[in-house]
Design an enzyme around this catalytic site. Structure first.
Site, PDB file in Angstrom:
ATOM      1  N   CYS A   2       0.844  -1.185   0.000  1.00 32.72           N
ATOM      2  CA  CYS A   2       0.000   0.000   0.000  1.00 32.72           C
ATOM      3  C   CYS A   2       0.883   1.241   0.000  1.00 32.72           C
ATOM      4  CB  CYS A   2      -0.941   0.070   1.191  1.00 32.72           C
ATOM      5  SG  CYS A   2      -2.107  -1.277   1.264  1.00 32.72           S
ATOM      6  N   ARG A  27       3.916  -0.592  -4.821  1.00 35.48           N
ATOM      7  CA  ARG A  27       3.554  -1.058  -3.475  1.00 35.48           C
ATOM      8  C   ARG A  27       2.203  -1.773  -3.439  1.00 35.48           C
ATOM      9  NH1 ARG A  27       6.858   1.539   0.344  1.00 35.48           N
ATOM     10  NH2 ARG A  27       5.449   0.884   1.995  1.00 35.48           N
ATOM     11  N   TRP A  74      -2.773  -2.738  -1.728  1.00 35.55           N
ATOM     12  CA  TRP A  74      -2.497  -4.175  -1.839  1.00 35.55           C
ATOM     13  C   TRP A  74      -3.429  -4.817  -0.822  1.00 35.55           C
ATOM     14  CZ3 TRP A  74      -0.757  -8.235   1.241  1.00 35.55           C
ATOM     15  CH2 TRP A  74      -0.347  -9.384   0.552  1.00 35.55           C
ATOM     16  N   ASN A 103      -1.880   1.918   5.600  1.00 35.69           N
ATOM     17  CA  ASN A 103      -1.006   0.812   5.210  1.00 35.69           C
ATOM     18  C   ASN A 103      -0.699   0.030   6.477  1.00 35.69           C
ATOM     19  OD1 ASN A 103       1.069  -0.829   4.283  1.00 35.69           O
ATOM     20  ND2 ASN A 103       2.587   0.812   4.245  1.00 35.69           N
ATOM     21  N   GLY A 104      -0.995  -1.261   6.491  1.00 32.50           N
ATOM     22  CA  GLY A 104      -0.758  -2.066   7.690  1.00 32.50           C
ATOM     23  C   GLY A 104      -1.955  -2.957   7.959  1.00 32.50           C
ATOM     24  N   GLU A 487      17.244 -18.305  -7.363  1.00 26.22           N
ATOM     25  CA  GLU A 487      16.852 -16.948  -7.757  1.00 26.22           C
ATOM     26  C   GLU A 487      16.270 -16.947  -9.181  1.00 26.22           C
ATOM     27  OE1 GLU A 487      16.213 -14.340  -6.346  1.00 26.22           O
ATOM     28  OE2 GLU A 487      16.419 -12.714  -7.775  1.00 26.22           O
ATOM     29  N   LYS A 491      12.475 -15.716 -10.137  1.00 29.02           N
ATOM     30  CA  LYS A 491      12.169 -14.680 -11.140  1.00 29.02           C
ATOM     31  C   LYS A 491      11.123 -15.188 -12.118  1.00 29.02           C
ATOM     32  CE  LYS A 491      13.372 -12.007  -9.459  1.00 29.02           C
ATOM     33  NZ  LYS A 491      14.116 -11.754  -8.259  1.00 29.02           N
ATOM     34  N   GLU A 494       7.624 -15.453 -10.446  1.00 42.20           N
ATOM     35  CA  GLU A 494       7.027 -14.166 -10.097  1.00 42.20           C
ATOM     36  C   GLU A 494       6.390 -13.462 -11.285  1.00 42.20           C
ATOM     37  OE1 GLU A 494       9.237 -11.685  -6.783  1.00 42.20           O
ATOM     38  OE2 GLU A 494      10.598 -12.310  -8.352  1.00 42.20           O
ATOM     39  N   HIS A 510      17.819 -37.465  -6.495  1.00 44.98           N
ATOM     40  CA  HIS A 510      17.137 -37.972  -5.305  1.00 44.98           C
ATOM     41  C   HIS A 510      15.636 -37.671  -5.334  1.00 44.98           C
ATOM     42  CE1 HIS A 510      20.965 -39.050  -3.569  1.00 44.98           C
ATOM     43  NE2 HIS A 510      21.416 -37.846  -3.869  1.00 44.98           N
ATOM     44  N   LYS A 609       5.907  -4.701  -3.924  1.00 47.69           N
ATOM     45  CA  LYS A 609       7.353  -4.691  -3.743  1.00 47.69           C
ATOM     46  C   LYS A 609       7.789  -4.716  -2.287  1.00 47.69           C
ATOM     47  CE  LYS A 609      11.607  -3.336  -5.556  1.00 47.69           C
ATOM     48  NZ  LYS A 609      11.965  -4.724  -5.885  1.00 47.69           N
TER      49      LYS A 609
HETATM   50  C1  F6R Z   1      11.681 -11.046  -5.420  1.00 41.24           C
HETATM   51  C2  F6R Z   1      11.394 -10.001  -4.473  1.00 41.24           C
HETATM   52  C3  F6R Z   1      11.031 -10.386  -3.081  1.00 41.24           C
HETATM   53  C4  F6R Z   1      11.906  -9.580  -2.112  1.00 41.24           C
HETATM   54  C5  F6R Z   1      11.482  -9.861  -0.667  1.00 41.24           C
HETATM   55  C6  F6R Z   1      12.386  -9.133   0.327  1.00 41.24           C
HETATM   56  O1  F6R Z   1      11.897 -10.542  -6.701  1.00 41.24           O
HETATM   57  O2  F6R Z   1      11.429  -8.849  -4.789  1.00 41.24           O
HETATM   58  O3  F6R Z   1      11.193 -11.754  -2.876  1.00 41.24           O
HETATM   59  O4  F6R Z   1      13.238  -9.929  -2.324  1.00 41.24           O
HETATM   60  O5  F6R Z   1      10.163  -9.443  -0.469  1.00 41.24           O
HETATM   61  O6  F6R Z   1      12.376  -7.759   0.101  1.00 41.24           O
HETATM   62  P1  F6R Z   1      13.461  -6.818   0.734  1.00 41.24           P
HETATM   63  O7  F6R Z   1      14.781  -7.171   0.155  1.00 41.24           O
HETATM   64  O8  F6R Z   1      13.023  -5.429   0.381  1.00 41.24           O
HETATM   65  O9  F6R Z   1      13.446  -7.063   2.208  1.00 41.24           O
END
Ligand code: F6R
Length: 614
Positions: A2, A27, A74, A103-104, A487, A491, A494, A510, A609
């Site tokens: 948010c 956000r 969000w 937000n929260g 990773e 990606k 996501e 395994h 994010k």
């Molecule tokens: C993946 C991604 C999330 C963040 C996670 C931690 O692309 O963006 O998995 O890595 O939410 O976020 P931070 O690093 O901001 O604590």
């Protein structure tokens, strides 16, 4: 999660609020709305969907006035629809009503809702936020101002909040309050701003003050005051935003994710800048706030983080164990904070976070500090809660990351962790020669990243065409490349919504090898290294089962290229810095697959994010 923007000043509020929301859309993008004090009443416009839908609504029905608040959501409580969109109104319609954005999460919302309903308040939404609006309206009553009413309402709430509140009763005033969700004040000439992130207000002013937990602010056009719930009146520290507002423009790229992938030669360079000490063959950090003697006493390192930051920490584990021979554990922050993890006074705890606001990671930091451990942070956002609460740490200096899928923060974290491994190693047994070789290796990376970005596109497109129709993809890597495989899989999941799993290459036999068939592509992260021959055998095992093989390998590695369907080469660099290069083709691959599948790359479904709720 948010985004909140507030404005009071001399200009029309609506364009400032909407432009701010556009910058905060990373956000959350379930709905967007504004509330503006207009001719003695509060006018609300809100819509499910993106900020552009709200803009269309405002074009049809403008809201005039120079004081207002806005929100991009969000969803937590209640689905994404017009009704649940913020702002929420409290009280009875008319001059006494208040508008709130939040937000929260309010944990006691059900009890408060029942109590307020019994008191005659009518609820229009399914959100937890609406109770805040009614509580403030009830406190506002016929009494004193909005600032006081908010301060009386807040102790009744359990949970977390970043809030912005307005009322027609107090035109020209925006009230903000923070407990667990970030808020920053922007100081202008004859105008003040409030936002969840300085990104929203950067075009208007570089002068900001970060609110702390327990603080409430009253903003007027010409003045502001802050009170802490226990400490009374507060004089805030004024900071300056150190990046330019255009750092968050697309700059000719189709998506933020692509822009940020292409920034990596520069951002890895920036993460290392000023930290390399050739004469001593080591790396140096200004902000650890620990002496070499204290660091030498350390017997164990714990990293706590989430998501991509957790993957970067895992690379850090391999590097620190290799270069400094220190045992390292990598914890999911959300588990660590509630687990009774044994820590002693020779354990060094780090949290890692791009945003510096992730609720789980902040919880881990607070838990470690509560137990009396100095707790360091590796963080990107200066001024963020984690940066402020850590006892010391390392900034990534990679500039604002807007793309929801993290890219440049990962490589900056890995670069910083490589330097940390060198630093800890040189305090122990790492020789001058090996330290210097490691430093020179990392210095070569920005240029090598440039090469990967310049040359890999055609092969990546071909690989993307193979992956785009798949239902499931395996990513395999071993040693330092296991976290890279994780990773790469994250990606893809996501942004393209294809199921993907990262696995240590040799673990495949395994269990996961049962998944391999003609329809399941396997992405091997396999640059040349000490275990290369073993990896080649694992590739053969997949080939024997007709799996499609996409391999990230060292340029000129014919043994790997000849057994791969698609080969994605990276320059030949020492093993310890290979993860910095090997991840880039995987970022680009996920991007290209998402493009082929027509996905919304910068706003993937269900994600936001900065995850500021638990
Ligand atoms: C993946 C991604 C999330 C963040 C996670 C931690 O692309 O963006 O998995 O890595 O939410 O976020 P931070 O690093 O901001 O604590």
């Amino acid at each position: 999660m948010c985004g909140i923007v507030g404005y009071t000043g001399v200009h029309e509020a609506s364009p400032v609020l909407v432009a701010g929301l556009r910058r905060l859309e990373y956000r959350g993008y379930d709905s967007a709305g504004v509330a503006i004090v207009s001719e003695g009443r509060v006018v609300v416009r809100k819509r499910a969907g993106r900020v552009r839908t709200l803009e269309e609504a405002l074009d049809q029905e403008p809201a005039a006035g120079s004081c207002g608040i806005s929100h991009t959501r969000w969803a937590t409580h209640g689905p994404a629809n017009d009704r649940n969109a913020h702002p929420h109104m409290g009280g009875r319609a008319g001059a006494g009503a208040v508008a709130v954005v939040h937000n929260g999460v309010i944990e006691n919302h059900a009890t408060l809702r029942a109590e307020l309903t019994a008191d005659g308040f009518t609820f229009l939404s399914q959100t937890d936020t609406e109770v805040i609006a009614h509580l403030i309206a009830r406190e506002l009553g016929d009494g004193d101002g909005l600032f006081q009413a908010v301060q009386r309402a807040l102790p009744q709430l359990e949970g977390t909040y970043g809030l912005a509140v307005i009322s027609a009763r107090c035109p020209g005033q925006v009230i903000g309050a923070r407990l667990g969700s970030p808020l920053v004040i922007g100081l202008g000439e004859g105008e003040h701003f409030l936002a969840s992130d300085a990104l929203a207000i950067a075009p208007h002013t570089a002068k900001v003050a970060y609110l702390q937990d327990g603080e409430v602010v009253r903003l007027g056009p010409d003045d502001f005051e802050i009170r802490h719930r226990e400490r009374g009146s507060i004089t805030p520290r004024i900071d300056r935003i150190d990046w330019k507002p255009d750092a968050v423009e697309l700059g000719g790229h189709a998506h933020y994710m692509l822009k940020e992938i292409h920034e990596q030669p520069e951002t890895v360079h920036d993460a290392c800048r000023g930290r390399l000490r050739h004469a001593e063959a080591t790396a140096h950090f200004g902000g650890l706030n620990m002496t070499p003697r204290q660091l030498r006493r350390v017997r164990r390192v714990v990293f706590a983080a989430c998501g991509t930051s957790w993957h970067a920490a895992l690379v850090g584990e391999y590097l620190i164990e290799r270069l400094a021979h220190l045992p390292v554990e990598v914890e999911y922050a959300s588990e660590f904070r509630y687990r009774n993890a044994p820590l002693d006074d020779r354990t060094l705890v780090f949290v890692l976070s791009q945003s510096g606001e992730t609720a789980d990671t902040l919880g881990a930091l607070r838990e470690s500090k509560r137990q009396g451990h100095p707790t360091l942070a590796i963080v990107n956002t200066v001024g963020s809660t984690i940066a402020r609460e850590a006892t010391g740490g390392i900034f990534l200096h990679c500039g604002p990351e807007v793309g929801v899928a993290s890219t440049k923060a990962f490589t900056a974290q890995v670069a910083v962790l490589t330097l940390l491994a060198i630093h800890l190693g040189r305090l122990r047994h790492l020789s001058f020669t090996d330290g210097l070789a490691a430093i020179e290796a990392i210095e070569s990376i920005p240029r090598a990243l440039g090469d990967v970005l310049a040359k890999s596109e055609p092969a990546i497109r071909a690989a993307a065409e193979r992956i785009a129709p798949a239902k499931s993809v395996l990513y395999l890597g071993r040693d330092l490349h296991f976290p890279v495989a994780l990773e790469g899989a994250l990606k893809l999941k996501e942004i393209s919504y294809i199921h993907a799993e990262g696995y240590p290459t040799a673990e495949m036999k395994h269990g996961p090898i049962a998944l391999v068939d003609r329809e399941t592509p396997c992405v091997f992260v396999a640059p040349r290294g000490v275990l290369h021959a073993k990896t080649l055998s694992n590739v053969e095992e997949v080939r024997a089962r007709h799996g499609t093989i996409i391999a990230v390998g060292t340029e000129g590695d014919e043994s790997l290229e000849s057994i791969s369907d698609i080969f994605l080469p990276i320059p030949d660099v020492p093993e310890i810095v290979q993860p910095l290069l090997a991840v880039v083709p995987l970022q680009l691959l996920a991007y290209q697959v998402a493009l082929l599948r027509g996905c919304d790359i910068d706003k993937p479904r269900n994600l936001a994010k900065s995850v500021t709720v638990e």
